[in-house]
Design a protein around this motif. Structure first.
Motif, short mmCIF file in Angstrom:
data_model
loop_
_atom_site.label_atom_id
_atom_site.label_comp_id
_atom_site.label_asym_id
_atom_site.label_seq_id
_atom_site.Cartn_x
_atom_site.Cartn_y
_atom_site.Cartn_z
N ALA A 63 -62.70 -19.90 4.34
CA ALA A 63 -62.47 -18.63 5.04
C ALA A 63 -63.32 -18.61 6.29
CB ALA A 63 -62.83 -17.45 4.14
N ASP A 64 -62.73 -18.20 7.40
CA ASP A 64 -63.47 -18.16 8.67
C ASP A 64 -63.87 -16.74 9.07
OD1 ASP A 64 -60.93 -17.26 9.24
OD2 ASP A 64 -60.55 -18.68 10.88
N SER A 65 -63.66 -15.79 8.16
CA SER A 65 -64.12 -14.42 8.37
C SER A 65 -64.52 -13.84 7.03
CB SER A 65 -63.02 -13.55 9.01
OG SER A 65 -61.96 -13.34 8.08
N LEU A 66 -65.37 -12.84 7.08
CA LEU A 66 -65.82 -12.20 5.85
C LEU A 66 -64.67 -11.45 5.19
CD1 LEU A 66 -68.17 -11.71 3.97
CD2 LEU A 66 -68.95 -9.87 5.47
N TRP A 67 -63.75 -10.92 5.98
CA TRP A 67 -62.61 -10.20 5.39
C TRP A 67 -61.63 -11.16 4.71
CZ3 TRP A 67 -57.89 -11.28 7.80
CH2 TRP A 67 -57.94 -11.69 9.14
N LEU A 68 -61.49 -12.36 5.24
CA LEU A 68 -60.63 -13.35 4.57
C LEU A 68 -61.26 -13.79 3.25
CD1 LEU A 68 -58.08 -15.02 4.60
CD2 LEU A 68 -59.26 -16.74 5.99
N GLN A 69 -62.58 -13.84 3.23
CA GLN A 69 -63.28 -14.16 1.99
C GLN A 69 -63.03 -13.07 0.94
OE1 GLN A 69 -66.35 -12.43 0.80
NE2 GLN A 69 -66.22 -13.64 -1.07
N ALA A 70 -63.16 -11.81 1.36
CA ALA A 70 -62.92 -10.69 0.44
C ALA A 70 -61.49 -10.72 -0.09
CB ALA A 70 -63.20 -9.37 1.14
N ILE A 119 -58.61 -16.45 11.63
CA ILE A 119 -58.95 -15.66 12.82
C ILE A 119 -58.05 -15.94 14.03
CG2 ILE A 119 -61.35 -15.39 12.13
CD1 ILE A 119 -62.07 -17.50 14.28
N LEU A 120 -57.19 -16.95 13.91
CA LEU A 120 -56.25 -17.25 15.00
C LEU A 120 -54.93 -16.51 14.81
CD1 LEU A 120 -56.78 -21.12 15.26
CD2 LEU A 120 -57.96 -19.32 16.52
N ASP A 173 -60.83 -13.92 24.35
CA ASP A 173 -62.08 -14.33 23.72
C ASP A 173 -61.92 -15.73 23.12
OD1 ASP A 173 -64.50 -14.61 22.47
OD2 ASP A 173 -64.30 -12.86 21.16
N SER A 174 -61.90 -16.73 23.97
CA SER A 174 -61.72 -18.11 23.51
C SER A 174 -62.94 -18.61 22.74
CB SER A 174 -61.43 -19.03 24.69
OG SER A 174 -62.48 -18.95 25.66
N ALA A 177 -62.83 -20.47 18.98
CA ALA A 177 -63.05 -21.91 19.06
C ALA A 177 -63.43 -22.56 17.74
CB ALA A 177 -64.13 -22.20 20.11
N LYS A 178 -64.23 -21.87 16.92
CA LYS A 178 -64.73 -22.51 15.69
C LYS A 178 -63.58 -22.95 14.78
CE LYS A 178 -65.44 -18.53 12.60
NZ LYS A 178 -66.41 -17.86 11.71
#
Length: 396
Positions: free
Chosen positions: A125-132, A285-286, A296-297, A301-302
């Motif tokens: 997961a690349d965001s905390l909301w995707l983890q949740a 996040i993409l 906001d590139s 980017a990550k």
């Protein structure tokens, strides 16, 4: 002869009580391992750009309610707090996570999640909301049924009201069935509210932090002599700083530390397979449900430039994220597989690498530390100084 003996004893006693001296360069490093309130606010402001609601107090309030609400789970008995307990360092003290079923890894802490770059042990997961979202949907964790969760929000007046106050652009309507709505929007909104709450769970008030903030004044009262000696080992001989650095005591990256569990079948490939899972996830996040602005590139980017190696003989195979060391004394057992029951066992492992799998990646960091018995005790003592209070955020 007795006089000489007493003098020697006196000298040894005096030597054992002498405070530890840190060099100026060490003091600078120690200072970098904590944060002021101003820097915490700055880092929080920048965290989670994919979540438009991360600073919304009402969203945080909703997220707090949902974090403790067992009705999000299939059996109405499991909440986020079931595994992330405030009394046990936001973990559960179980070897392997246990929800509706048994997982395959230890439960990681949520302390200072706003400082993390990737989520879950493998970073899928690349965001905390995707983890949740992943935890709610997982059949071995909460096993949430989104149609039932939608019915819950439609029929619970309090949830219905606060949801519509937060998500004004995509409000719920009692006249719409679950089939009529954008289910991904509903799911991600729920997850973003939970993430907004979790972003406020932090700890920078340990004895070590008080020591670090007063390091320039040579006020050593916050750490015992043993802890100070352990800190010197942490900075030097023990080489902990190679991976556990910064205010969260983690590089946020992935390492194969030669644990025997990687030989078990079916094999757990860790970070290696997680990269493809993340890249192919439409809710990363993409995707269209991310709130990162088009220009906001940097924030994109990550994930955008993340690539999976083309073979299994690489340093990401069976590699797992470096965990924070904050409140580490509360979060046993340790490692992604929960294979080590105590801090003493962890330090012993790094000191000897006994029973480790071969160092096939030729990682120079994974060399035995050869610590003495006294040094091991001092290092463990220092790690205990990283324990601070974790308060449940309150919203009016």
């Amino acid at each position: 002869m007795v006089a000489i003996f007493l003098v020697v004893i006196g000298v040894l006693a005096k030597a054992s009580s002498v405070s530890v001296t840190f060099t100026e360069s060490q003091k600078k490093i120690i200072k970098s391992l904590t944060l002021t309130q101003e820097k915490i606010a700055q880092q929080q402001q920048k965290a989670e750009p994919s979540n438009h609601f991360r600073h919304n107090k009402l969203a945080k309030k909703l997220g707090k309610i949902l974090f403790f609400d067992t009705r999000l789970s299939k059996n109405n008995a499991i909440s986020c707090a079931s595994c992330h307990n405030f009394l046990t360092g936001l973990s559960d003290n179980k070897k392997i996570a246990q929800g509706l079923g048994q997982g395959i890894r230890n439960t990681p802490t949520l302390i200072n999640a706003f400082m993390q770059r990737w989520y879950f042990w493998d970073g899928r997961a690349d965001s905390l909301w995707l983890q949740a979202l992943g935890s709610i949907e997982s059949p071995v964790e909460m096993g949430g049924d989104w149609q039932l969760i939608y019915s819950l929000f439609i029929n619970d007046k309090a949830l219905y009201t606060i949801y519509n106050k937060v998500f004004k652009k995509n409000p719920l309507s009692k006249n719409q069935s679950f089939a009529d709505i954008d289910s991904n929007r509903f799911k991600t909104n729920i997850a973003k509210a939970i993430a907004a709450f979790v972003l406020d769970i932090m700890q920078f008030n340990s004895p070590f932090d008080h020591f670090a903030k007063n390091i320039k004044s040579n006020n050593n009262s916050h750490l015992t002599l043993n802890q100070q000696r352990g800190l010197q080992l942490f900075l030097g001989k023990a080489n902990c700083m190679a991976c556990h650095f910064g205010p969260n005591f983690s590089d946020g990256e992935f390492h194969n530390i030669r644990l025997m569990s990687q030989l078990k079948k079916p094999k757990d490939s860790g970070r290696y397979s997680a990269i493809a899972l993340l890249k192919n996830n439409p809710l990363n996040i993409l995707g269209e449900y991310s709130d990162i602005s088009q220009n906001d590139s940097y924030s994109k980017a990550k994930t955008q430039y993340l690539t999976q190696p083309n073979n299994t003989h690489n340093n990401l195979w069976a590699a797992y994220k470096t965990p924070t060391l904050r409140n580490v004394a509360q979060t046993a057992p340790y490692m992604h597989d929960g294979s080590m029951q105590s801090l003493e066992q962890v330090i012993e492992y790094y000191s000897t690498f006994k029973n480790a799998v071969p160092n096939s990646h030729n990682n120079n960091l994974l060399q035995p530390l050869n610590l003495t018995k006294e040094e091991k005790l001092q290092l463990v003592d220092f790690l205990r100084s990283l324990t601070g209070t974790i308060e449940i955020p309150v919203y009016e």
